[in-house]
Design a protein around this motif. Structure first.
Motif, PDB file in Angstrom:
ATOM      1  N   MET A   1      13.046  40.351   8.097  1.00 13.07           N
ATOM      2  CA  MET A   1      12.394  39.779   6.933  1.00 13.07           C
ATOM      3  C   MET A   1      13.132  40.251   5.684  1.00 13.07           C
ATOM      4  SD  MET A   1       8.493  40.189   5.605  1.00 13.07           S
ATOM      5  CE  MET A   1       7.819  38.920   6.611  1.00 13.07           C
ATOM      6  N   LEU A   2      13.275  39.352   4.735  1.00  8.53           N
ATOM      7  CA  LEU A   2      13.936  39.667   3.476  1.00  8.53           C
ATOM      8  C   LEU A   2      12.924  39.625   2.341  1.00  8.53           C
ATOM      9  CD1 LEU A   2      17.108  37.445   3.872  1.00  8.53           C
ATOM     10  CD2 LEU A   2      16.942  39.902   4.219  1.00  8.53           C
ATOM     11  N   GLY A   3      13.152  40.411   1.340  1.00 12.05           N
ATOM     12  CA  GLY A   3      12.292  40.412   0.170  1.00 12.05           C
ATOM     13  C   GLY A   3      13.080  39.982  -1.056  1.00 12.05           C
ATOM     14  N   LEU A   4      12.358  39.529  -2.050  1.00 13.35           N
ATOM     15  CA  LEU A   4      13.000  39.071  -3.279  1.00 13.35           C
ATOM     16  C   LEU A   4      12.096  39.439  -4.445  1.00 13.35           C
ATOM     17  CD1 LEU A   4      15.208  37.279  -4.674  1.00 13.35           C
ATOM     18  CD2 LEU A   4      13.681  35.358  -4.282  1.00 13.35           C
ATOM     19  N   MET A   5      12.656  40.131  -5.401  1.00 12.44           N
ATOM     20  CA  MET A   5      11.880  40.485  -6.588  1.00 12.44           C
ATOM     21  C   MET A   5      12.332  39.597  -7.740  1.00 12.44           C
ATOM     22  SD  MET A   5      11.562  44.610  -6.441  1.00 12.44           S
ATOM     23  CE  MET A   5      10.699  44.642  -7.995  1.00 12.44           C
ATOM     24  N   ILE A   6      11.410  38.829  -8.272  1.00 10.93           N
ATOM     25  CA  ILE A   6      11.705  37.967  -9.413  1.00 10.93           C
ATOM     26  C   ILE A   6      10.598  38.133 -10.437  1.00 10.93           C
ATOM     27  CG2 ILE A   6      13.058  36.291  -8.110  1.00 10.93           C
ATOM     28  CD1 ILE A   6      10.610  34.504  -7.950  1.00 10.93           C
ATOM     29  N   ASN A   7      10.926  37.877 -11.691  1.00  7.96           N
ATOM     30  CA  ASN A   7       9.889  37.961 -12.717  1.00  7.96           C
ATOM     31  C   ASN A   7       9.199  36.593 -12.854  1.00  7.96           C
ATOM     32  OD1 ASN A   7      11.461  36.327 -14.430  1.00  7.96           O
ATOM     33  ND2 ASN A   7      12.455  38.118 -15.345  1.00  7.96           N
ATOM     34  N   GLU A   8       8.225  36.518 -13.702  1.00  5.32           N
ATOM     35  CA  GLU A   8       7.409  35.301 -13.844  1.00  5.32           C
ATOM     36  C   GLU A   8       8.236  34.106 -14.325  1.00  5.32           C
ATOM     37  OE1 GLU A   8       4.053  33.237 -13.148  1.00  5.32           O
ATOM     38  OE2 GLU A   8       4.302  35.384 -12.770  1.00  5.32           O
TER      39      GLU A   8
ATOM     40  N   ARG B   1       5.454  29.353  -1.334  1.00  6.17           N
ATOM     41  CA  ARG B   1       5.509  30.780  -1.660  1.00  6.17           C
ATOM     42  C   ARG B   1       5.465  31.059  -3.161  1.00  6.17           C
ATOM     43  NH1 ARG B   1       8.229  34.002   2.747  1.00  6.17           N
ATOM     44  NH2 ARG B   1       8.196  32.591   4.517  1.00  6.17           N
ATOM     45  N   VAL B   2       5.880  30.094  -3.966  1.00  4.24           N
ATOM     46  CA  VAL B   2       5.953  30.353  -5.405  1.00  4.24           C
ATOM     47  C   VAL B   2       4.955  29.549  -6.231  1.00  4.24           C
ATOM     48  CG1 VAL B   2       8.365  31.077  -5.350  1.00  4.24           C
ATOM     49  CG2 VAL B   2       7.828  28.680  -5.731  1.00  4.24           C
ATOM     50  N   ALA B   3       4.397  28.481  -5.674  1.00  2.00           N
ATOM     51  CA  ALA B   3       3.532  27.598  -6.458  1.00  2.00           C
ATOM     52  C   ALA B   3       2.053  27.835  -6.130  1.00  2.00           C
ATOM     53  CB  ALA B   3       3.891  26.147  -6.173  1.00  2.00           C
ATOM     54  N   PRO B   4       1.187  27.527  -7.085  1.00  2.00           N
ATOM     55  CA  PRO B   4      -0.251  27.602  -6.814  1.00  2.00           C
ATOM     56  C   PRO B   4      -0.663  26.542  -5.784  1.00  2.00           C
ATOM     57  CG  PRO B   4       0.183  27.162  -9.156  1.00  2.00           C
ATOM     58  CD  PRO B   4       1.484  27.181  -8.464  1.00  2.00           C
ATOM     59  N   SER B   5      -1.749  26.800  -5.094  1.00  3.24           N
ATOM     60  CA  SER B   5      -2.159  25.902  -4.009  1.00  3.24           C
ATOM     61  C   SER B   5      -2.455  24.480  -4.483  1.00  3.24           C
ATOM     62  CB  SER B   5      -3.369  26.477  -3.273  1.00  3.24           C
ATOM     63  OG  SER B   5      -4.445  26.668  -4.159  1.00  3.24           O
TER      64      SER B   5
END
Length: 77
Positions: free
Chosen positions: A1-8, A55-59
């Motif tokens: 598994m990979l992780g990614l840190m991004i800001n808003e 993963r990044v958008a609201p439902s």
């Protein structure tokens, strides 16, 4: 598994880019002139992008880009 840190801001940019790509694919999938083999590749790309989008958008945003089973059946005919 990979992780990614991004800001808003980066999250919003990623959401925007994937949204535009999903719009293009959904539009092209409705084009009768495109061969079914090409459409199958487009559907695979759609699935990958939609999983990323979830993963990044609201439902509620995701609901706009969900395809129904009937849409898949129409494509095969």
């Amino acid at each position: 598994m990979l992780g990614l840190m991004i800001n808003e801001i980066e999250k919003k940019e990623m959401e925007y880019i994937v949204k535009r790509e999903l719009d293009e694919i959904l539009f092209d999938l409705q084009d009768e002139r495109i061969d079914h083999i090409v459409k199958r590749a487009m559907e695979e790309r759609y699935k990958i992008l939609f999983n990323l989008f979830k993963r990044v958008a609201p439902s509620m945003e995701c609901m706009k880009y969900m395809r129904t089973k009937q849409t898949f059946k129409e494509q095969k005919q």
